[in-house]
Design a protein around this motif. Structure first.
Motif, mmCIF file in Angstrom:
data_model
loop_
_atom_site.group_PDB
_atom_site.id
_atom_site.type_symbol
_atom_site.label_atom_id
_atom_site.label_comp_id
_atom_site.label_asym_id
_atom_site.label_seq_id
_atom_site.Cartn_x
_atom_site.Cartn_y
_atom_site.Cartn_z
ATOM 1 N N GLU A 118 -35.641 -25.578 45.222
ATOM 2 C CA GLU A 118 -35.251 -24.760 44.072
ATOM 3 C C GLU A 118 -35.058 -23.303 44.478
ATOM 4 O O GLU A 118 -34.088 -22.645 44.069
ATOM 5 N N MET A 119 -35.973 -22.803 45.308
ATOM 6 C CA MET A 119 -35.846 -21.436 45.801
ATOM 7 C C MET A 119 -34.555 -21.276 46.589
ATOM 8 O O MET A 119 -33.786 -20.328 46.377
ATOM 9 N N SER A 120 -34.290 -22.201 47.515
ATOM 10 C CA SER A 120 -33.093 -22.112 48.347
ATOM 11 C C SER A 120 -31.821 -22.022 47.526
ATOM 12 O O SER A 120 -30.948 -21.179 47.777
ATOM 13 N N LEU A 121 -31.711 -22.889 46.549
ATOM 14 C CA LEU A 121 -30.480 -22.978 45.775
ATOM 15 C C LEU A 121 -30.281 -21.764 44.876
ATOM 16 O O LEU A 121 -29.152 -21.314 44.668
ATOM 17 N N ASN A 122 -31.354 -21.209 44.352
ATOM 18 C CA ASN A 122 -31.227 -20.048 43.469
ATOM 19 C C ASN A 122 -31.082 -18.739 44.217
ATOM 20 O O ASN A 122 -30.515 -17.782 43.676
ATOM 21 N N GLU A 123 -31.575 -18.698 45.455
ATOM 22 C CA GLU A 123 -31.611 -17.434 46.190
ATOM 23 C C GLU A 123 -30.647 -17.387 47.373
ATOM 24 O O GLU A 123 -30.633 -16.397 48.109
ATOM 25 N N ASP A 124 -29.840 -18.425 47.578
ATOM 26 C CA ASP A 124 -28.917 -18.458 48.718
ATOM 27 C C ASP A 124 -29.657 -18.289 50.043
ATOM 28 O O ASP A 124 -29.234 -17.543 50.934
ATOM 29 N N VAL A 125 -30.782 -18.971 50.140
ATOM 30 C CA VAL A 125 -31.567 -18.980 51.380
ATOM 31 C C VAL A 125 -31.598 -20.423 51.867
ATOM 32 O O VAL A 125 -32.405 -21.231 51.423
ATOM 33 N N GLY A 126 -30.690 -20.758 52.766
ATOM 34 C CA GLY A 126 -30.553 -22.144 53.191
ATOM 35 C C GLY A 126 -31.637 -22.579 54.150
ATOM 36 O O GLY A 126 -32.260 -21.767 54.850
ATOM 37 N N LEU A 127 -31.853 -23.885 54.180
ATOM 38 C CA LEU A 127 -32.818 -24.465 55.108
ATOM 39 C C LEU A 127 -32.185 -24.688 56.470
ATOM 40 O O LEU A 127 -31.089 -25.241 56.587
ATOM 41 N N LEU A 128 -32.895 -24.271 57.509
ATOM 42 C CA LEU A 128 -32.609 -24.689 58.878
ATOM 43 C C LEU A 128 -33.660 -25.737 59.196
ATOM 44 O O LEU A 128 -34.830 -25.415 59.438
ATOM 45 N N ALA A 129 -33.263 -26.993 59.156
ATOM 46 C CA ALA A 129 -34.221 -28.096 59.301
ATOM 47 C C ALA A 129 -34.567 -28.307 60.766
ATOM 48 O O ALA A 129 -33.683 -28.518 61.589
ATOM 49 N N PHE A 130 -35.873 -28.256 61.080
ATOM 50 C CA PHE A 130 -36.243 -28.651 62.440
ATOM 51 C C PHE A 130 -36.880 -30.039 62.418
ATOM 52 O O PHE A 130 -37.378 -30.500 61.406
ATOM 53 N N SER A 131 -36.818 -30.696 63.553
ATOM 54 C CA SER A 131 -37.269 -32.088 63.726
ATOM 55 C C SER A 131 -36.570 -33.056 62.771
ATOM 56 O O SER A 131 -37.221 -33.883 62.134
ATOM 57 N N PRO A 132 -35.233 -33.004 62.655
ATOM 58 C CA PRO A 132 -34.534 -33.946 61.775
ATOM 59 C C PRO A 132 -34.661 -35.392 62.242
ATOM 60 O O PRO A 132 -34.458 -36.317 61.448
ATOM 61 N N LEU A 133 -35.002 -35.594 63.512
ATOM 62 C CA LEU A 133 -35.246 -36.949 64.038
ATOM 63 C C LEU A 133 -36.737 -37.245 64.144
ATOM 64 O O LEU A 133 -37.138 -38.239 64.755
ATOM 65 N N ALA A 134 -37.554 -36.372 63.536
ATOM 66 C CA ALA A 134 -39.011 -36.561 63.506
ATOM 67 C C ALA A 134 -39.570 -36.769 64.912
ATOM 68 O O ALA A 134 -40.260 -37.749 65.197
ATOM 69 N N THR A 135 -39.251 -35.831 65.791
ATOM 70 C CA THR A 135 -39.680 -35.859 67.207
ATOM 71 C C THR A 135 -39.355 -37.186 67.890
ATOM 72 O O THR A 135 -40.095 -37.650 68.758
ATOM 73 N N GLY A 136 -38.242 -37.790 67.499
ATOM 74 C CA GLY A 136 -37.786 -39.023 68.128
ATOM 75 C C GLY A 136 -38.253 -40.292 67.447
ATOM 76 O O GLY A 136 -37.760 -41.380 67.766
ATOM 77 N N LEU A 137 -39.156 -40.199 66.483
ATOM 78 C CA LEU A 137 -39.627 -41.397 65.781
ATOM 79 C C LEU A 137 -38.484 -42.153 65.125
ATOM 80 O O LEU A 137 -38.432 -43.389 65.159
ATOM 81 N N LEU A 138 -37.533 -41.403 64.530
ATOM 82 C CA LEU A 138 -36.454 -42.040 63.777
ATOM 83 C C LEU A 138 -35.389 -42.685 64.661
ATOM 84 O O LEU A 138 -34.505 -43.370 64.151
#
Length: 347
Positions: free
Chosen positions: A223-243
């Motif tokens: 909610e904060m991101s969308l209202n404040e134009d502060v985008g997420l830089l996602a780290f570990s999108p592969l969950a450290t290789g688990l996925l």
């Protein structure tokens, strides 16, 4: 490669960001440079580092080597301007960096000068605070993190002094935009309020963990991101290789992160492999590579700026990039959400 705005900075960054935290331990200098070449060739213009990198393992002997590898590539190729360059100021408790001192007005210029020297550049496009002095819900600390002892007055005073120090660096031309990492909705909102009230640098992004297995960002932070134009830089999108599925059924490939860090930073739990299997089954049902599905899920989230992935080898990078154009159907997304309900917060 799709491009997204980096907050309100006017910069645009690729929705895939090349993570570099293995550059200097698991990944050699030659391998790091080859990854940078390949990423650029595939339309990636965003690269993320940190003064404390590399990891796996973290050590005093290797601290800063990742930035050095980026610096030697910039010097060798002369292509520094092809990248939107991000790095991070370490937080309190990192003993190999300034003896674990907190982030202060005094540490900011010192940290920036160190990064600039290692990176062989005179400008950092996105300068991030790696984690808050007051602590964080990230790194599996959400289970027991207790903010009740915080002193709001001291927290806000520190935020203000750090913002003022960052403003001096913006004025000096050493940094462009600023970002946060491992932050909360309250914390991000305070940084924003102070910057807007005082005309100081405005937060452009937040770098927090986010993946099919870790969806803490889906509530207040989204909610904060969308209202404040502060985008997420996602780290570990592969969950450290688990996925990727490579750790299923008790497997631990030689040289993998799990072989070095057995519990993957607290991500290995009694429930995690069942959760992983649920996503592997969805990918198999629809004939999609699970790596590509996991990455596509992150970049399709409405609050996403860029998804930061790491590859130990060039072959891993090549494999990830093959799925860069994938978009998941509504049917697949519904199945993913059902799996999330069935296997919530597995670590």
């Amino acid at each position: 490669m799709k491009m997204n705005p980096l907050g309100r900075t006017g910069l645009t960054v690729s929705e895939y960001c090349l993570g570099t935290m293995t550059f200097g331990t698991q990944t050699s200098e030659e391998g790091a440079h080859a990854q940078m070449d390949l990423a650029l060739d595939h339309g990636i213009n965003f690269i993320d580092a940190a003064e404390m990198y590399p990891v796996n393992p973290i050590s005093a002997e290797t601290q800063g080597r990742t930035e050095e590898y980026l610096g030697t590539w910039f010097a060798k190729t002369g292509r520094r301007k092809d990248w939107v360059l991000a790095t991070k100021h370490s937080g309190v408790g990192m003993k190999h960096v300034r003896d674990g001192a907190p982030i202060t007005a005094q540490s900011v210029p010192e940290a920036i000068e160190g990064s600039l020297k290692r990176l062989q550049t005179d400008h950092i496009d996105l300068y991030q605070l790696h984690w808050p002095n007051r602590g964080s819900y990230m790194f599996r600390q959400n289970w027991d993190y207790d903010p009740s002892a915080q002193n709001k007055e001291k927290t806000l005073a520190n935020m203000l002094e750090v913002l003022e120090a960052l403003q001096k660096e913006v004025d000096r031309g050493t940094i462009g935009a600023i970002g946060l990492s491992n932050e909360s909705a309250w914390g991000t909102s305070q940084w924003l309020r102070l910057s807007e009230d005082r005309g100081l640098p405005r937060v452009a992004s937040v770098q927090n963990e986010y993946s099919l297995l870790c969806r803490l960002y889906d509530t207040d932070m989204a909610e904060m991101s969308l209202n404040e134009d502060v985008g997420l830089l996602a780290f570990s999108p592969l969950a450290t290789g688990l996925l990727t599925g490579k750790y299923q059924n008790g497997q631990t490939p030689e040289g993998s992160r799990k072989a070095i860090n057995g519990d993957l930073g607290g991500r290995v739990s009694v429930r995690v492999f069942d959760a992983v299997q649920a996503y592997l089954d969805i990918a198999a049902k629809h004939g999609i590579d699970p790596v590509h599905m996991a990455m596509a899920f992150t970049v399709q989230r409405p609050f996403m700026c860029s998804s930061i992935f790491g590859a130990t080898t060039l072959e891993q990078l090549e494999h990830i990039l093959k799925g860069a154009d994938l978009r998941l159907s509504d049917e697949i997304l519904k199945e993913i959400n059902a799996a999330n309900r069935a296997h919530p917060m597995p670590y």
